[in-house]
Design a protein around this motif. Structure first.
Motif, mmCIF file in Angstrom:
data_model
loop_
_atom_site.group_PDB
_atom_site.id
_atom_site.type_symbol
_atom_site.label_atom_id
_atom_site.label_comp_id
_atom_site.label_asym_id
_atom_site.label_seq_id
_atom_site.Cartn_x
_atom_site.Cartn_y
_atom_site.Cartn_z
ATOM 1 N N LYS A 231 -7.119 16.116 6.358
ATOM 2 C CA LYS A 231 -5.883 16.734 6.855
ATOM 3 C C LYS A 231 -5.928 16.908 8.378
ATOM 4 O O LYS A 231 -4.906 16.918 9.043
ATOM 5 C CB LYS A 231 -5.660 18.089 6.179
ATOM 6 N N LEU A 232 -7.150 17.071 8.912
ATOM 7 C CA LEU A 232 -7.311 17.242 10.353
ATOM 8 C C LEU A 232 -7.446 15.911 11.085
ATOM 9 O O LEU A 232 -6.991 15.765 12.224
ATOM 10 C CB LEU A 232 -8.557 18.107 10.637
ATOM 11 N N TRP A 233 -8.125 14.955 10.413
ATOM 12 C CA TRP A 233 -8.386 13.653 11.045
ATOM 13 C C TRP A 233 -8.286 12.562 9.992
ATOM 14 O O TRP A 233 -8.940 12.619 8.956
ATOM 15 C CB TRP A 233 -9.779 13.656 11.660
ATOM 16 N N LYS A 234 -7.455 11.566 10.269
ATOM 17 C CA LYS A 234 -7.265 10.477 9.316
ATOM 18 C C LYS A 234 -7.935 9.216 9.843
ATOM 19 O O LYS A 234 -7.794 8.871 11.023
ATOM 20 C CB LYS A 234 -5.770 10.224 9.081
ATOM 21 N N SER A 235 -8.639 8.533 8.937
ATOM 22 C CA SER A 235 -9.306 7.296 9.313
ATOM 23 C C SER A 235 -8.277 6.218 9.610
ATOM 24 O O SER A 235 -7.112 6.305 9.200
ATOM 25 C CB SER A 235 -10.233 6.825 8.192
ATOM 26 N N ALA A 236 -8.726 5.167 10.298
ATOM 27 C CA ALA A 236 -7.832 4.044 10.617
ATOM 28 C C ALA A 236 -7.311 3.391 9.330
ATOM 29 O O ALA A 236 -6.137 3.007 9.252
ATOM 30 C CB ALA A 236 -8.567 3.020 11.480
ATOM 31 N N ASP A 237 -8.181 3.297 8.308
ATOM 32 C CA ASP A 237 -7.764 2.691 7.041
ATOM 33 C C ASP A 237 -6.693 3.530 6.352
ATOM 34 O O ASP A 237 -5.733 2.993 5.798
ATOM 35 C CB ASP A 237 -8.970 2.525 6.102
ATOM 36 N N LEU A 238 -6.853 4.858 6.380
ATOM 37 C CA LEU A 238 -5.862 5.726 5.744
ATOM 38 C C LEU A 238 -4.523 5.641 6.469
ATOM 39 O O LEU A 238 -3.461 5.578 5.828
ATOM 40 C CB LEU A 238 -6.360 7.177 5.719
ATOM 41 N N LEU A 239 -4.552 5.598 7.792
ATOM 42 C CA LEU A 239 -3.314 5.463 8.565
ATOM 43 C C LEU A 239 -2.615 4.138 8.260
ATOM 44 O O LEU A 239 -1.388 4.089 8.112
ATOM 45 C CB LEU A 239 -3.614 5.570 10.067
ATOM 46 N N GLU A 240 -3.422 3.061 8.132
ATOM 47 C CA GLU A 240 -2.851 1.757 7.805
ATOM 48 C C GLU A 240 -2.263 1.763 6.397
ATOM 49 O O GLU A 240 -1.196 1.190 6.156
ATOM 50 C CB GLU A 240 -3.936 0.678 7.933
ATOM 51 N N CYS A 241 -2.957 2.442 5.459
ATOM 52 C CA CYS A 241 -2.445 2.557 4.086
ATOM 53 C C CYS A 241 -1.116 3.298 4.060
ATOM 54 O O CYS A 241 -0.203 2.914 3.309
ATOM 55 C CB CYS A 241 -3.468 3.274 3.194
ATOM 56 N N GLU A 242 -0.995 4.359 4.832
ATOM 57 C CA GLU A 242 0.261 5.113 4.903
ATOM 58 C C GLU A 242 1.397 4.233 5.437
ATOM 59 O O GLU A 242 2.524 4.278 4.935
ATOM 60 C CB GLU A 242 0.081 6.351 5.777
ATOM 61 N N LYS A 243 1.070 3.415 6.423
ATOM 62 C CA LYS A 243 2.063 2.506 7.005
ATOM 63 C C LYS A 243 2.517 1.465 5.973
ATOM 64 O O LYS A 243 3.709 1.191 5.825
ATOM 65 C CB LYS A 243 1.446 1.820 8.228
ATOM 66 N N LEU A 244 1.549 0.909 5.236
ATOM 67 C CA LEU A 244 1.867 -0.086 4.209
ATOM 68 C C LEU A 244 2.679 0.531 3.069
ATOM 69 O O LEU A 244 3.635 -0.076 2.575
ATOM 70 C CB LEU A 244 0.578 -0.702 3.654
ATOM 71 N N ALA A 245 2.300 1.749 2.666
ATOM 72 C CA ALA A 245 3.022 2.443 1.586
ATOM 73 C C ALA A 245 4.465 2.716 1.993
ATOM 74 O O ALA A 245 5.393 2.581 1.177
ATOM 75 C CB ALA A 245 2.310 3.744 1.231
ATOM 76 N N LYS A 246 4.663 3.072 3.251
ATOM 77 C CA LYS A 246 6.031 3.302 3.759
ATOM 78 C C LYS A 246 6.824 1.990 3.748
ATOM 79 O O LYS A 246 8.018 1.972 3.380
ATOM 80 C CB LYS A 246 5.961 3.856 5.189
ATOM 81 N N GLY A 247 6.149 0.880 4.084
ATOM 82 C CA GLY A 247 6.814 -0.424 4.052
ATOM 83 C C GLY A 247 7.247 -0.798 2.643
ATOM 84 O O GLY A 247 8.353 -1.336 2.435
ATOM 85 N N ILE A 248 6.401 -0.498 1.638
ATOM 86 C CA ILE A 248 6.737 -0.785 0.239
ATOM 87 C C ILE A 248 7.925 0.054 -0.194
ATOM 88 O O ILE A 248 8.850 -0.434 -0.855
ATOM 89 C CB ILE A 248 5.514 -0.519 -0.670
ATOM 90 N N GLN A 249 7.922 1.338 0.186
ATOM 91 C CA GLN A 249 9.037 2.219 -0.176
ATOM 92 C C GLN A 249 10.351 1.689 0.399
ATOM 93 O O GLN A 249 11.377 1.658 -0.296
ATOM 94 C CB GLN A 249 8.782 3.631 0.345
ATOM 95 N N ASP A 250 10.322 1.234 1.634
ATOM 96 C CA ASP A 250 11.535 0.700 2.262
ATOM 97 C C ASP A 250 12.036 -0.541 1.520
ATOM 98 O O ASP A 250 13.253 -0.710 1.310
ATOM 99 C CB ASP A 250 11.259 0.346 3.734
ATOM 100 N N CYS A 251 11.099 -1.409 1.107
ATOM 101 C CA CYS A 251 11.480 -2.630 0.369
ATOM 102 C C CYS A 251 12.095 -2.285 -0.985
ATOM 103 O O CYS A 251 13.102 -2.889 -1.397
ATOM 104 C CB CYS A 251 10.260 -3.526 0.160
ATOM 105 N N VAL A 252 11.481 -1.341 -1.687
ATOM 106 C CA VAL A 252 11.997 -0.933 -2.998
ATOM 107 C C VAL A 252 13.402 -0.347 -2.848
ATOM 108 O O VAL A 252 14.307 -0.639 -3.642
ATOM 109 C CB VAL A 252 11.048 0.079 -3.682
ATOM 110 N N MET A 253 13.594 0.456 -1.823
ATOM 111 C CA MET A 253 14.896 1.092 -1.630
ATOM 112 C C MET A 253 15.988 0.071 -1.298
ATOM 113 O O MET A 253 17.156 0.279 -1.630
ATOM 114 C CB MET A 253 14.819 2.162 -0.541
ATOM 115 N N LYS A 254 15.606 -1.049 -0.685
ATOM 116 C CA LYS A 254 16.593 -2.109 -0.432
ATOM 117 C C LYS A 254 17.071 -2.704 -1.755
ATOM 118 O O LYS A 254 18.265 -3.008 -1.923
ATOM 119 C CB LYS A 254 15.968 -3.204 0.442
#
Length: 516
Positions: free
Chosen positions: A245-268
């Motif tokens: 919660k205080l510090w996110k790894s580079a992999d976790l940040l990338e996963c969050e970005k990818l998950a947001k991209g999937i959500q946007d695609c599904v919503m389309k």
């Protein structure tokens, strides 16, 4: 003033002290207590190590295992799960190891596995995924519990059973025909079939469950694949929730970005369905799986309504499960048919006897006994899952063991599928004749000896769908082509959610000239 200064110093100190005590309680006291409880009942394992557990050892053992060559007749257990293989041999069929501060009780005795997966009293529940894994799988059907699970399962049952499956077969056949039309230009040449089957299974799940095409869902599949790689890379890494919660790894940040991209695609895709209804192009959101999800998303009853997060999680679950499982299964079956020409010929004769040069149909698919034997043996050797993890909701007795609450349990299907006591000394060899008289006879009526799709109420809802798709694709290939293994093929199975070929599966196809 001095009293205020003392308070300013005292409050952070108290907060730090409480946090430290909580941390030591969770990451030292509880693991040592669980270790003592299990050790006192004869359950041994590698010793608990503060914070990291056994994760550093596991990562090292996995890296060493992947560096060793493997033949297709070798036991894959020490390659895919080297830590579990080593510790079973050292500590016995049931042992405990440590994923950070979480105890993992591995069980590979059939009766105990059956009791856990049948879960008659709802004590053995699905594990709560680490944060990085939740970005991939979310909280969909595979990991949810209670009323929420019952609601999701009902939706899925409606889609993947009975008449709905019958209506899906034309789309499956059309998708296979498209793939085989492309193969006509590669006859006598090398084809990398794992990649071919990735496109095929992506197209099939897109058409049947989501009413779209692979091209429409292409970005979702690409994002999911990147997520799978990141999640697999972090499987044996220790995470401490409050630090994340205080510090996110580079992999976790990338996963969050990818998950947001999937959500946007599904919503389309959701927006497209909504617009069709609003514009009068359709009178409902559709009767396929995605249509049922969108209907639930718009349900007027708040109790039955799906949230946006729930809808996206269900889509991710079925995009992954519907594509990944069949992709791997088809790839490994074709590899074995290319190696074992006698079984390829037996399967082809059966297909020709039942379908001739016509496309497969459901009535004939149920009569494919030889192909069913080949599929079951491939699932035994290269099954889609290497563990069916559960967590103990409250203290419970399992066999002769008394298990504490919050203990994770790993019923080990790879251990059962490759146990010589259950399958004989030739357990590592491809022998479809094991299943000549059905699964019950092959397993000597031991229910938990063969469970590629799980067991009990949480068994895979899409297993019939996967079986039909696999049989249609194989039938249509065998009607048209003979398959031989390319000299370029290198046997190197790896585990990225499912067992997959690290370097692909290269085969050479030759046409049969059967008037197709």
């Amino acid at each position: 003033m001095s009293g205020l200064m003392e308070l300013v110093i005292l409050v952070p100190c108290c907060f730090f002290l409480v946090t430290l005590i909580k941390f030591l309680y969770d990451y030292l006291w509880i693991p040592l207590r669980i270790q003592h409880i299990l050790n006192s009942q004869g359950i041994k394992g590698p010793p608990f190590r503060f914070i990291h557990g056994n994760n550093k050892e596991i990562a090292k053992m996995k890296q060493e295992a992947l560096g060793k060559p493997v033949a297709w007749t070798d036991d894959l257990f020490p390659r895919l799960q080297p830590h579990i293989y080593s510790w079973i041999n050292r500590y016995g069929k049931n042992f405990v190891y440590w994923d950070g501060a979480r105890a993992e009780l591995v069980i590979s005795e059939p009766e105990l596995v059956k009791e856990v997966l049948k879960n008659s009293e709802n004590i053995f529940q699905k594990v709560k995924l680490p944060e990085i894994s939740r970005k991939l799988m979310g909280n969909g059907l595979a990991f949810t519990e209670g009323e929420k699970w019952a609601k999701y399962r009902k939706l899925a049952n409606h889609t993947f059973h009975g008449e709905s499956l019958k209506n899906m077969t034309p789309a499956m056949i059309t998708s296979v025909e498209t793939m085989l039309e492309k193969w006509k230009g590669q006859e006598g040449q090398e084809i990398e079939v794992f990649q071919e089957f990735r496109l095929l299974t992506s197209e099939v799940i897109s058409k049947t469950a989501f009413g779209s095409s692979y091209l429409e869902g292409e970005k979702i599949f690409a994002l999911l694949y990147k997520l799978k790689i990141l999640v697999s890379r972090n499987m044996s890494k220790t995470t401490i929730p409050f630090i994340n919660k205080l510090w996110k790894s580079a992999d976790l940040l990338e996963c969050e970005k990818l998950a947001k991209g999937i959500q946007d695609c599904v919503m389309k895709i959701v927006k497209k369905r909504e617009d069709q209804v609003v514009n009068g192009e359709a009178d409902s959101f559709g009767n396929d799986f995605f249509g049922l999800l969108v209907n639930a998303f718009h349900d007027l009853d708040e109790k039955n309504r799906l949230s946006l997060e729930d809808l996206v999680d269900e889509c991710k679950t079925f995009y992954i499960a519907g594509q990944e499982t069949v992709n791997s299964l088809l790839g490994w079956i074709v590899l074995h048919l290319a190696i074992y020409g006698d079984w390829q010929e037996k399967a082809r004769r059966e297909v020709i006897d039942i379908f001739g040069n016509q496309n497969p149909h459901l009535e004939g698919i149920t009569k494919l006994k030889t192909m069913t034997m080949i599929i079951n043996e491939t699932l035994r050797l290269y099954g889609p899952s290497n563990g069916l993890a559960r967590t103990v909701a409250r203290e419970v007795q399992l066999g002769k063991l008394v298990l504490p609450a919050k203990l994770d349990i790993l019923p080990l299907n790879i251990g059962l599928h490759r146990d010589p006591h259950l399958w004989g000394d030739n357990v590592h060899l491809f022998k479809p004749e094991r299943f000549a008289d059905g699964i019950a006879k092959a397993t000597n009526y031991t229910a938990a000896a063969f469970l590629p799709f799980g067991l009990g109420p949480r068994s895979c809802v899409g297993m019939t769908f996967a079986s039909i798709e696999t049989k249609i694709a194989l039938s249509m290939i065998l009607q048209r082509y003979t398959i031989t293994l390319s000299p370029a093929y290198v046997h190197s199975p790896i585990l990225i959610l499912t067992v997959r070929p690290q370097h692909g599966i290269q085969v050479i196809i030759e046409p049969l000239h059967n008037n197709f």
